[in-house]
Design a protein around this motif. Sequence first.
Motif, PDB file in Angstrom:
ATOM      1  N   PRO A 105       0.833  -1.201   0.000  1.00 29.82           N
ATOM      2  CA  PRO A 105       0.000   0.000   0.000  1.00 29.82           C
ATOM      3  C   PRO A 105       0.872   1.256   0.000  1.00 29.82           C
ATOM      4  O   PRO A 105       1.963   1.243   0.565  1.00 29.82           O
ATOM      5  N   ALA A 106       0.398   2.315  -0.622  1.00 28.66           N
ATOM      6  CA  ALA A 106       1.149   3.566  -0.665  1.00 28.66           C
ATOM      7  C   ALA A 106       1.474   4.022   0.758  1.00 28.66           C
ATOM      8  O   ALA A 106       0.648   3.916   1.658  1.00 28.66           O
ATOM      9  N   GLY A 107       2.696   4.500   0.954  1.00 26.40           N
ATOM     10  CA  GLY A 107       3.121   4.982   2.267  1.00 26.40           C
ATOM     11  C   GLY A 107       3.532   3.882   3.228  1.00 26.40           C
ATOM     12  O   GLY A 107       4.038   4.150   4.303  1.00 26.40           O
ATOM     13  N   ASP A 176       6.172   5.733  -2.896  1.00 28.69           N
ATOM     14  CA  ASP A 176       6.075   7.146  -2.538  1.00 28.69           C
ATOM     15  C   ASP A 176       6.651   7.397  -1.156  1.00 28.69           C
ATOM     16  O   ASP A 176       6.876   6.472  -0.377  1.00 28.69           O
ATOM     17  N   GLN A 180       1.663  13.806   2.816  1.00 32.54           N
ATOM     18  CA  GLN A 180       0.808  14.586   3.717  1.00 32.54           C
ATOM     19  C   GLN A 180       0.310  13.763   4.906  1.00 32.54           C
ATOM     20  O   GLN A 180      -0.212  14.315   5.864  1.00 32.54           O
ATOM     21  N   ALA A 181       0.467  12.429   4.821  1.00 38.13           N
ATOM     22  CA  ALA A 181       0.001  11.592   5.927  1.00 38.13           C
ATOM     23  C   ALA A 181       0.689  11.977   7.231  1.00 38.13           C
ATOM     24  O   ALA A 181       0.079  11.952   8.295  1.00 38.13           O
ATOM     25  N   ASP A 189      -0.463  15.202  -2.405  1.00 34.01           N
ATOM     26  CA  ASP A 189      -0.793  13.937  -1.752  1.00 34.01           C
ATOM     27  C   ASP A 189      -0.104  12.794  -2.508  1.00 34.01           C
ATOM     28  O   ASP A 189      -0.630  12.265  -3.485  1.00 34.01           O
ATOM     29  N   GLN A 191       0.505   9.730  -1.635  1.00 38.53           N
ATOM     30  CA  GLN A 191      -0.197   8.438  -1.583  1.00 38.53           C
ATOM     31  C   GLN A 191      -1.315   8.376  -2.627  1.00 38.53           C
ATOM     32  O   GLN A 191      -1.489   7.379  -3.310  1.00 38.53           O
ATOM     33  N   ALA A 192      -2.057   9.483  -2.728  1.00 32.86           N
ATOM     34  CA  ALA A 192      -3.188   9.496  -3.660  1.00 32.86           C
ATOM     35  C   ALA A 192      -2.706   9.325  -5.100  1.00 32.86           C
ATOM     36  O   ALA A 192      -3.252   8.521  -5.862  1.00 32.86           O
ATOM     37  N   HIS A 195      -1.201   5.755  -5.651  1.00 33.05           N
ATOM     38  CA  HIS A 195      -2.247   4.732  -5.709  1.00 33.05           C
ATOM     39  C   HIS A 195      -3.050   4.853  -6.997  1.00 33.05           C
ATOM     40  O   HIS A 195      -3.331   3.853  -7.670  1.00 33.05           O
ATOM     41  N   THR A 198      -0.926   3.711 -10.009  1.00 35.08           N
ATOM     42  CA  THR A 198      -0.711   2.259  -9.954  1.00 35.08           C
ATOM     43  C   THR A 198      -1.946   1.533 -10.490  1.00 35.08           C
ATOM     44  O   THR A 198      -1.834   0.577 -11.266  1.00 35.08           O
TER      45      THR A 198
END
Lengths: 437, 384
Positions: A105-107, A176, A180-181, A189, A191-192, A195, A198
Amino acid sequence: MAKHQTPLLDQLESGPWPSFVSDLKQEAEARAKNERNIEYQIPQDVVEDLMGVLELSYKDGTTHWKHGGIVGVFGYGGGVIGRYCDQPEQFPGVAHFHTMRVNQPAGKFYTTKYLKELCDLWEFRGSGLTNMHGSTGDIIFLGTTTPQLEEIFYELTHKHNQDLGGSGSNLRTPSDCIGQARCEYACYDTQALCHYLTNEYQDELHRPAFPYKFKFKFDGCPNCCVASIARADLSFVGTWRDEIQIDQEAVKAYVAGEFPPNAGAHAGRDWGPFDIQKEVIDRCPTGCMRYEDGKLEINNRECTRCMHCINVMPRALKPGKDRGCSILAGAKAPILDGAQMGSLLVPFIKVEEPYDEIKEVIEAIWDWWMEEGKNRERLGELMKRQGFQKLLEVTNIKPVPQHVQEPRTNPYIFWKEEEVPGGFERDIKEFRKHHQR
Amino acid sequence: MAFISSGYDPKEPMKDRITDIGPRNYEEFYPPIIAKNKGKWAYHEILEPGVLVHVSETGDELYTVRVGGCRLMSVTHIREICEIADKYCDGYLRFTTRNNIEFMVDSKEKAEALKKDLESRKFPGGSFKFPIGGTGAGITNIIHTQGWIHCHTPATDASGPVKATLDVLFEHFQNMDLPAQVRVSLACCLNMCGAVHCSDIAILGYHRKPPMVEHEYIDKMCEIPLAIAACPTAAIKPKKVALEDGTEVKSVEVNHSRCMYCGNCYTMCPSMPLADKEGDGIVIMVGGKVSNRISAPKFSKVAVAYLPNNPPRWPEVTSTIKKIVDTYSKDARKYERLGEWAERIGWEKFFEKCGLEFTHHLIDDFRDPAYYTWRQTTQFKFTD
């Protein structure tokens, strides 16, 4: 009693850093005991044989894995790295020892529920050994047999809603920074976007259609915590184009010693009291800052957004509000014609769903590289072979001085025929009318 | 060991096949405090080595405890990580881009309890399971590769040298006492999977003997033109060879004087292995970085052309790295990365101060760009 003697590996159990040997041993033991009564689908002593083969490599200074290995799952052209031991009689537990790449998963945030489910699956159908994580970002399942590949894939997709990552001449698993998390510097962002792209390019990730591998990485700011500028064919680095936000009161607090510089990153040594002139103003690469009468000024038009002042005074300075990212192209390791870092292609682009402008750049590059790229030629090498101008042309980006560190020094300049009045077709007889031989 | 089906039917492989679903959505895995404060973080502080606090505009505080991970890890170890996260972090955790593990809690008290627990856990051999550190101006985890654990082209191991090096550098993992962070990475061959070409200090597996050619099999196993095209220095050409029984086969010839042992032909062709106990060893590179802070990203440069593979602890490698770190630590200015320091003092001073021998191997001779690495100026410093 261990299956193989490992006197050399045993020496890596001492010392403070977590010992992978101790961990291997605890896994070997856990499998031998099998307290959960698991019907292991690959040899129970796989970890012991892995230690055995590694010990042999430590003895004779060379690897004991055979060349290559082509295995996978139906429907995909990649995701599994096949591997076979070159001493299968001595170490039957690792005669097959394939790696599966599982798209993280991203992050790299996880719940324990999810990780435990993956552990149960991998203990049952694989070696129980992993890499957390591979350099590109994947969760690596390290070591299983060919008949288990489809079984694992079936369970991953059906029970865990989880796909494989990429391998081969295709889009590899994107990754990534934390973005911003949990970072106040992130300009978009990560992650956004990671994802989204991908998922958008799943076909390109699972079915090799490219001349060679291709990687995306997403950094929220120029600190580059996921090293996109060095480790991705297309690198997306967050930035801003307005003014750095200054909180003058907080600046004073730094000067007064109330806040630690660089968030306390140098606390392990006495570097003396914080000196804003010496540590910030004089270190600014463009010299665009001034501190006078208790007030910090930044000439933002001259700022190259290197992050130094923000890194040193995170409570006083913040990136601007008009945010987006820069796109750099072509990073790669040395093979074949030398290492490259990403070269600046798009100085600034907004990062907004549905990311159409970003996709246009990606797809224009792929159209060009898929057609023109030679077998096993990375994008960076195609850029060197056909020229940066060609990349600008196919992406429909206007050349600007920001595209170069410096203009060329040699005068071997190509012109397009249509740029030159009269074109290139000339009659030597016309020439001779004015210039005798 | 009875075979247990997952439900997959090998007779109808495409039936019920699910594809192209990608990774799980990251939002499923955010701790609630992250979900709530995403994009709202105001500032952060490193409270002590390995412990960060992030403060949100909403006033929320998030404490992160970072611990070293050895990347290669068992499900038993992952379950222990999960047990800790269940106990202190409501079942959430994450991994960093350098393969450390981060546990997050919402108060200082919880962080203290978590730390205490983490520090107490050791493997039977004595090593820490979860050493706290890796923040600020110190040395964090070593990005590394497969080595002899799983890869077929390495010239050294990965997990072993990394363990040996981090044992030697451990004090800097748990302390923030350097001028800037030092990123160490390792790749077991010059494919450089990972970050060797862009790290402050890099450990690189290297061969020193040309490949052997298995004439009997090469045309059966390899696309010969691919092996030829794989060579950066054009040392390989096609050649017909007579085997001992007189059969003539298609093969290749390697011009030894043009080969620099990169191993890329072996990557393409199983009949050209080159690994060798005495030949193989380690190159040390220094001075790379990826951040844009103050100076632009830099490639790492070769500082030591060869150190022997000396398993299990690679003492020549670890002592050389320690010497470089110690010298940099003593001499560099605050915020100065290793590469910035070496460039400021001049590479001649870097070699002098670090006590490293400068040999002909370090002078670039690869194509046109090599010229730009020589010294076209009278500006240099005398050294002893």
